[in-house]
Write an enzyme that holds these catalytic residues in place. Sequence first.
Site, mmCIF file in Angstrom:
data_model
loop_
_atom_site.group_PDB
_atom_site.id
_atom_site.type_symbol
_atom_site.label_atom_id
_atom_site.label_comp_id
_atom_site.label_asym_id
_atom_site.label_seq_id
_atom_site.Cartn_x
_atom_site.Cartn_y
_atom_site.Cartn_z
ATOM 1 C CB ALA A 176 -47.443 -13.860 64.111
ATOM 2 C CE LYS A 177 -43.597 -22.318 61.844
ATOM 3 N NZ LYS A 177 -42.365 -22.815 61.172
#
Length: 264
Positions: A176-177
Amino acid sequence: MIPIDDSPIVRDGKSLILAMDHGLEHGPVDFKEVPEKLDPSTVFETATHDAVTCMAVQKGIAEGYYPSYEDDVNLLLKVNGTSNLWMGEYDSAVNCSVDYAAEIGADAVGFTLYGGSNHEVEMAEEFRDVQEDARKHDLPVVMWSYPRGQGLKNDTKPDVISYATRLGLELGADIAKVKYPGSKDAMAHAVQCAGDMNVVMSGGSKTSDHEFLSTVEAAVDAGAKGLAVGRNIWQREDPTRILDALELVIYEEETADAALEATE
């Protein structure tokens, strides 16, 4: 699905994703000060640096430019995106299938999810299809987890960023960014909320070398597994120097000061 640490987009457990999806998401404005970077090949050249584990682009850029760099750059293909001309509630059009991403040689796929948007339900359903198709091809899925919408007044509050990482975990992302939530403690909580999923920090708008590297240092100290960054690299006069410094901060866990001194 192969373990994420065995994926080409991960080096020593960490990732440095060089993003160039800005032409679609932001338009030409991001290239105003660096007009030569309108040519995607200039950024692909930058992506050949050893610190970069993959380059994130949209389908058209991948089709036109990736074949010239496939031996030196790993490809992360964004399968959705929306122009800055769109003025409605946050949403993102699915513009590429996972099957086609695999066909043109992608090593991973990326998907933007706007948690909190009025379109969150539809986007989560679209992500379901992308994630399950990616599993069939053994492709990691990177979620751009960006809570945004009418009900959100601050998209970098610590509890919002922790929710963003948890959304990635719950929906099946491999990485996840997320945006930096303002402190190392807040980032550590966001990482904790992600369980065994990797979290990388969004690079954001261009800042000074020291400010940028210090934030990356804090994120890595908090347990983040790297960085997904565009403007803070390719908008600089010397992208190689900042990548040399990032290599030290991310993979060697050096301080920002030490990295800057070593790359003078």
